[in-house]
Design a protein around this motif. Sequence first.
Motif, PDB file in Angstrom:
ATOM      1  N   HIS A 172       0.821  -1.209   0.000  1.00 46.74           N
ATOM      2  CA  HIS A 172       0.000   0.000   0.000  1.00 46.74           C
ATOM      3  C   HIS A 172       0.857   1.263   0.000  1.00 46.74           C
ATOM      4  CE1 HIS A 172      -3.632  -2.333   0.650  1.00 46.74           C
ATOM      5  NE2 HIS A 172      -2.997  -3.001   1.599  1.00 46.74           N
ATOM      6  N   ARG A 173       2.116   1.122   0.423  1.00 45.71           N
ATOM      7  CA  ARG A 173       3.044   2.243   0.442  1.00 45.71           C
ATOM      8  C   ARG A 173       4.381   1.760  -0.121  1.00 45.71           C
ATOM      9  NH1 ARG A 173       3.927   4.814   5.959  1.00 45.71           N
ATOM     10  NH2 ARG A 173       4.215   6.758   4.774  1.00 45.71           N
ATOM     11  N   ALA A 174       4.931   2.544  -1.042  1.00 41.14           N
ATOM     12  CA  ALA A 174       6.212   2.186  -1.650  1.00 41.14           C
ATOM     13  C   ALA A 174       7.240   3.258  -1.359  1.00 41.14           C
ATOM     14  CB  ALA A 174       6.067   2.012  -3.157  1.00 41.14           C
ATOM     15  N   GLY A 175       8.436   2.832  -1.008  1.00 35.74           N
ATOM     16  CA  GLY A 175       9.559   3.745  -0.881  1.00 35.74           C
ATOM     17  C   GLY A 175      10.301   3.815  -2.203  1.00 35.74           C
ATOM     18  N   VAL A 176      10.889   4.950  -2.484  1.00 35.51           N
ATOM     19  CA  VAL A 176      11.619   5.119  -3.750  1.00 35.51           C
ATOM     20  C   VAL A 176      13.027   5.614  -3.461  1.00 35.51           C
ATOM     21  CG1 VAL A 176      11.744   6.340  -5.959  1.00 35.51           C
ATOM     22  CG2 VAL A 176       9.519   5.587  -5.077  1.00 35.51           C
ATOM     23  N   LEU A 177      14.003   4.893  -3.980  1.00 32.49           N
ATOM     24  CA  LEU A 177      15.386   5.341  -3.993  1.00 32.49           C
ATOM     25  C   LEU A 177      15.633   5.962  -5.356  1.00 32.49           C
ATOM     26  CD1 LEU A 177      17.138   2.264  -2.343  1.00 32.49           C
ATOM     27  CD2 LEU A 177      16.846   4.529  -1.309  1.00 32.49           C
ATOM     28  N   GLY A 178      15.614   7.279  -5.420  1.00 31.98           N
ATOM     29  CA  GLY A 178      15.748   7.952  -6.701  1.00 31.98           C
ATOM     30  C   GLY A 178      16.060   9.418  -6.519  1.00 31.98           C
ATOM     31  N   THR A 179      16.239  10.107  -7.619  1.00 31.89           N
ATOM     32  CA  THR A 179      16.493  11.546  -7.583  1.00 31.89           C
ATOM     33  C   THR A 179      15.187  12.281  -7.276  1.00 31.89           C
ATOM     34  OG1 THR A 179      16.001  11.876  -9.926  1.00 31.89           O
ATOM     35  CG2 THR A 179      18.265  11.234  -9.355  1.00 31.89           C
ATOM     36  N   ARG A 180      15.297  13.554  -6.929  1.00 32.31           N
ATOM     37  CA  ARG A 180      14.090  14.319  -6.625  1.00 32.31           C
ATOM     38  C   ARG A 180      13.125  14.399  -7.812  1.00 32.31           C
ATOM     39  NH1 ARG A 180      17.755  17.198  -3.250  1.00 32.31           N
ATOM     40  NH2 ARG A 180      17.076  17.170  -1.061  1.00 32.31           N
ATOM     41  N   PRO A 181      13.598  14.656  -9.055  1.00 33.87           N
ATOM     42  CA  PRO A 181      12.659  14.667 -10.178  1.00 33.87           C
ATOM     43  C   PRO A 181      11.968  13.313 -10.388  1.00 33.87           C
ATOM     44  CG  PRO A 181      14.698  15.772 -10.790  1.00 33.87           C
ATOM     45  CD  PRO A 181      14.950  15.102  -9.474  1.00 33.87           C
ATOM     46  N   ALA A 182      12.708  12.224 -10.187  1.00 34.91           N
ATOM     47  CA  ALA A 182      12.113  10.895 -10.344  1.00 34.91           C
ATOM     48  C   ALA A 182      11.086  10.635  -9.245  1.00 34.91           C
ATOM     49  CB  ALA A 182      13.192   9.818 -10.326  1.00 34.91           C
ATOM     50  N   ILE A 183      11.409  11.042  -8.027  1.00 33.21           N
ATOM     51  CA  ILE A 183      10.472  10.848  -6.913  1.00 33.21           C
ATOM     52  C   ILE A 183       9.176  11.607  -7.164  1.00 33.21           C
ATOM     53  CG2 ILE A 183      10.108  11.432  -4.479  1.00 33.21           C
ATOM     54  CD1 ILE A 183      13.076  10.693  -4.033  1.00 33.21           C
ATOM     55  N   LYS A 184       9.278  12.799  -7.720  1.00 34.66           N
ATOM     56  CA  LYS A 184       8.068  13.573  -8.041  1.00 34.66           C
ATOM     57  C   LYS A 184       7.179  12.798  -9.010  1.00 34.66           C
ATOM     58  CE  LYS A 184       6.538  17.992  -9.961  1.00 34.66           C
ATOM     59  NZ  LYS A 184       6.967  19.289 -10.561  1.00 34.66           N
ATOM     60  N   LEU A 185       7.787  12.170 -10.015  1.00 32.28           N
ATOM     61  CA  LEU A 185       7.012  11.366 -10.968  1.00 32.28           C
ATOM     62  C   LEU A 185       6.406  10.145 -10.282  1.00 32.28           C
ATOM     63  CD1 LEU A 185       9.450  11.491 -14.017  1.00 32.28           C
ATOM     64  CD2 LEU A 185       7.266  12.679 -13.819  1.00 32.28           C
ATOM     65  N   TYR A 186       7.197   9.477  -9.461  1.00 36.30           N
ATOM     66  CA  TYR A 186       6.686   8.292  -8.770  1.00 36.30           C
ATOM     67  C   TYR A 186       5.531   8.650  -7.846  1.00 36.30           C
ATOM     68  CZ  TYR A 186       9.959   4.781 -10.424  1.00 36.30           C
ATOM     69  OH  TYR A 186      10.636   3.881 -11.220  1.00 36.30           O
ATOM     70  N   ARG A 187       5.584   9.812  -7.228  1.00 36.99           N
ATOM     71  CA  ARG A 187       4.484  10.233  -6.360  1.00 36.99           C
ATOM     72  C   ARG A 187       3.162  10.252  -7.142  1.00 36.99           C
ATOM     73  NH1 ARG A 187       4.654  12.845  -1.649  1.00 36.99           N
ATOM     74  NH2 ARG A 187       6.828  13.472  -1.989  1.00 36.99           N
ATOM     75  N   GLU A 188       3.204  10.794  -8.353  1.00 31.37           N
ATOM     76  CA  GLU A 188       2.005  10.890  -9.187  1.00 31.37           C
ATOM     77  C   GLU A 188       1.536   9.509  -9.650  1.00 31.37           C
ATOM     78  OE1 GLU A 188       3.203  13.442 -12.352  1.00 31.37           O
ATOM     79  OE2 GLU A 188       3.486  15.197 -11.053  1.00 31.37           O
ATOM     80  N   TYR A 189       2.464   8.695 -10.098  1.00 23.79           N
ATOM     81  CA  TYR A 189       2.091   7.376 -10.623  1.00 23.79           C
ATOM     82  C   TYR A 189       1.610   6.441  -9.526  1.00 23.79           C
ATOM     83  CZ  TYR A 189       3.639   8.031 -15.465  1.00 23.79           C
ATOM     84  OH  TYR A 189       3.751   8.447 -16.768  1.00 23.79           O
ATOM     85  N   LEU A 190       2.250   6.493  -8.368  1.00 30.79           N
ATOM     86  CA  LEU A 190       1.809   5.646  -7.262  1.00 30.79           C
ATOM     87  C   LEU A 190       0.431   6.085  -6.767  1.00 30.79           C
ATOM     88  CD1 LEU A 190       5.190   5.321  -5.336  1.00 30.79           C
ATOM     89  CD2 LEU A 190       3.952   3.445  -6.460  1.00 30.79           C
ATOM     90  N   ALA A 191       0.192   7.387  -6.736  1.00 32.66           N
ATOM     91  CA  ALA A 191      -1.126   7.883  -6.328  1.00 32.66           C
ATOM     92  C   ALA A 191      -2.202   7.366  -7.274  1.00 32.66           C
ATOM     93  CB  ALA A 191      -1.125   9.407  -6.297  1.00 32.66           C
ATOM     94  N   ALA A 192      -1.866   7.295  -8.562  1.00 28.21           N
ATOM     95  CA  ALA A 192      -2.825   6.765  -9.537  1.00 28.21           C
ATOM     96  C   ALA A 192      -3.119   5.289  -9.290  1.00 28.21           C
ATOM     97  CB  ALA A 192      -2.289   6.968 -10.962  1.00 28.21           C
TER      98      ALA A 192
END
Length: 231
Positions: free
Chosen positions: A114-134
């Motif tokens: 239900h919750r995922a952690g991301v090891l990535g750069t700030r721009p990548a994390i911003k994208l993952y935030r949107e995709y995971l929310a979807a």
Amino acid sequence: MSLVLGVLGGMGPAATLDFLTKLQALTPAERDQDHIRTIVDINPQVPDRNDPFAKPGPVLAEMAGALHGAGADVLAIACNTAHAHADLISRSSGLPLIDMIGTASAAARDTGAHRAGVLGTRPAIKLYREYLAAQGMGLVTLPPERQEAFMALLYRIKAGERSKEVGAAMAGLAAELVADGAEAVIAGCTEVLLVLDPAAVRAPVIDAAAVLAKRCVAVCLGLEPVPELVA
């Protein structure tokens, strides 16, 4: 006959070679001719994707257009952070993109997390935030000072360091995400798994490069539909 895959690479070169190795390994082939024709541009001269004043988008779009001209039917980008320019790249080149961020986010969902952690750069994390929310999922990130530690580690890997110390430090960052509630950890930078042993993490680790390679194989062999082209 399979579709021709175009790959934007060089960000960095070692991570691109790792992606291509996974692409080859995941292709069901009994002879050379069963593999996917792949046209790759390994261009380490792409401006830094983490520099807010750099402009990598037009360079990446030009590279993708050249891949299209060389015969590519569909595109993959072997770099999470470069997906911040995905719409421009796909629209300018006329190539449908097999999206790494979306593919890895779906893989995280498929673990049951239900919750995922991301090891990535700030721009990548911003994208993952949107995709995971979807996907109906929450995002767990490192606090600012630990994110800086991640970036320092990332540049050590890009400089060629593959020591046990670097691997242990990356495992430590993944452990922090799990301790903060991550039920899965996405290796959201293609260099992460050059040093991180997934067995050292007490949660499923999503290899963004591997799941992208697997989906590229499926699309190119006609087992999955080609993604829609950005209008």
